[in-house]
Write a protein that holds these residues in place. Sequence first.
Motif, mmCIF file in Angstrom:
data_model
loop_
_atom_site.group_PDB
_atom_site.id
_atom_site.type_symbol
_atom_site.label_atom_id
_atom_site.label_comp_id
_atom_site.label_asym_id
_atom_site.label_seq_id
_atom_site.Cartn_x
_atom_site.Cartn_y
_atom_site.Cartn_z
ATOM 1 N N GLU A 16 81.790 75.486 47.922
ATOM 2 C CA GLU A 16 82.595 75.173 46.743
ATOM 3 C C GLU A 16 81.750 74.518 45.651
ATOM 4 O O GLU A 16 82.005 74.700 44.463
ATOM 5 C CB GLU A 16 83.766 74.276 47.146
ATOM 6 N N ILE A 17 80.726 73.741 46.050
ATOM 7 C CA ILE A 17 79.868 73.028 45.111
ATOM 8 C C ILE A 17 78.429 73.171 45.572
ATOM 9 O O ILE A 17 78.149 73.212 46.782
ATOM 10 C CB ILE A 17 80.233 71.521 45.052
ATOM 11 N N ARG B 134 76.765 80.133 38.259
ATOM 12 C CA ARG B 134 77.994 80.581 37.591
ATOM 13 C C ARG B 134 78.394 81.958 38.102
ATOM 14 O O ARG B 134 79.579 82.226 38.384
ATOM 15 C CB ARG B 134 77.769 80.610 36.082
ATOM 16 N N ARG C 133 80.823 75.777 41.842
ATOM 17 C CA ARG C 133 80.826 74.686 40.867
ATOM 18 C C ARG C 133 79.518 73.895 40.988
ATOM 19 O O ARG C 133 79.224 73.360 42.055
ATOM 20 C CB ARG C 133 82.006 73.754 41.119
ATOM 21 N N GLU D 269 77.208 70.691 40.684
ATOM 22 C CA GLU D 269 77.218 69.251 40.442
ATOM 23 C C GLU D 269 75.900 68.943 39.736
ATOM 24 O O GLU D 269 74.824 69.089 40.323
ATOM 25 C CB GLU D 269 77.318 68.454 41.737
ATOM 26 N N LEU E 116 88.923 69.712 40.332
ATOM 27 C CA LEU E 116 87.683 70.390 39.967
ATOM 28 C C LEU E 116 87.826 71.910 39.880
ATOM 29 O O LEU E 116 86.841 72.610 39.643
ATOM 30 C CB LEU E 116 86.582 70.037 40.968
ATOM 31 N N LEU F 77 88.496 74.141 42.305
ATOM 32 C CA LEU F 77 87.746 74.749 43.387
ATOM 33 C C LEU F 77 88.656 75.621 44.231
ATOM 34 O O LEU F 77 89.871 75.388 44.275
ATOM 35 C CB LEU F 77 87.124 73.670 44.272
#
Length: 301
Positions: free
Chosen positions: A129-130, A162, A167, A169, A295, A297
Motif C-alpha cells: 500500500e505504501i 505512481r 502511495r 511516503e 490516505l 489506500l
Amino acid sequence: MPLRPSRDVFITCAVTGAGDTTGRSDKVPVTPEEIAAAAIEAAKAGAAIAHIHVRDPETGKPSRDLGLYREVVRLVAASGVDVVLNLTAGAGGDLVLGSPEAPLPPDPAGTDMAGAEERLAHVAELRPEICTLDCGTMNFGEGDYVMTNTPAMLKAMAARIRELGVRPEIEIFDTGHLVLAKWLKDQGLIEDPVMVQLCMGIPWGAPDDVATLSALVQNLPDDWIFSAFSIGRNQLPYAALALAAGGNIRVGLEDNIWLAKGVLATNGDLVRRAVQIAEGVGSRVLSPAEVRAKLKLERRW
C-alpha cells in the motif's frame, strides 16, 4: 511553532531498519520470520503501519533480496492481522567513497548503487500500500557514506511508484528535501494525498530541535499529511512533539533500541508507549482501516 495538536493520529512502527543495531540489541528482528512477527506485534500494540526493511538472515546486514521481502509479506498476510505495510525503497542508493585522499573508486564493501527499476523491484511485484521515497542526498555518519538520490533518480522512481498505484511516503531528512518533494508534486509525479515523514536528528541532516521542526512544518502545504520522528533517546519525546505540531507518530527499533535507560525495547513496547503518549494528551489512535480511508489506500492482502 503554532500549537495544533492532532486529535486523530496514526502510528507507524519502523521495525528493523538497515542500521548496525543487531549487535547492540538481540530484540532487533533479522530473519523474515522475526521481521513479520515484529510487524504483527506492532500492529497488535496499536500501530496502523509497519515500515519494513529486510536483512540478510546470516549476517544481519541490510538486503534488497526480493525473496526476503516476499516471505515477510506472505507471513504478515497469512497471520490475519490487519496492518498497512510500508516497504522501504531506500536501498540501492548507498555510496561509500574510498577515502579523503582517494575517493574513487568507491568502496565496494558498502556501496550499493542500483537503477530505479531495480530499487523498486520488490514494490513492483508485491504492490504494498505504501513505499518510501528518500527525497534527497545527504552525508550519513562520520565516514564516507553518502545517501544518494539525485533529482533524476527521484523523478524516475516517483513516476514508477505512481504507475504501480502505490502511495509514496516522502522521506524528508533535511530542509532542501522538502523543496525537492514540492518540485516532484508540481510535476504531477506525486498524487494526493501527499504523505511525508520528517526524519529528524540524523547526522548530518535536519537537527531535531523545535526550531527546525517548526520551519519544516510551516513550509508543508496545508493538505499534506505528515509524521515526524527523531532517533535514540529523543524518539519517545518526539512522539509528543509530532502530535503537538499536528502530525503523526513513528517509533520502532529502526530508530531507537531503548525503552528507558538500560532497558532494551521491543517494537511492541515502543508502540504501546506511543499509544500512551497519544491518548494521554487526548488524541485518538487510528486503526489500519481508518488510515486507509485517510490516505486513500486499497487493502492488498
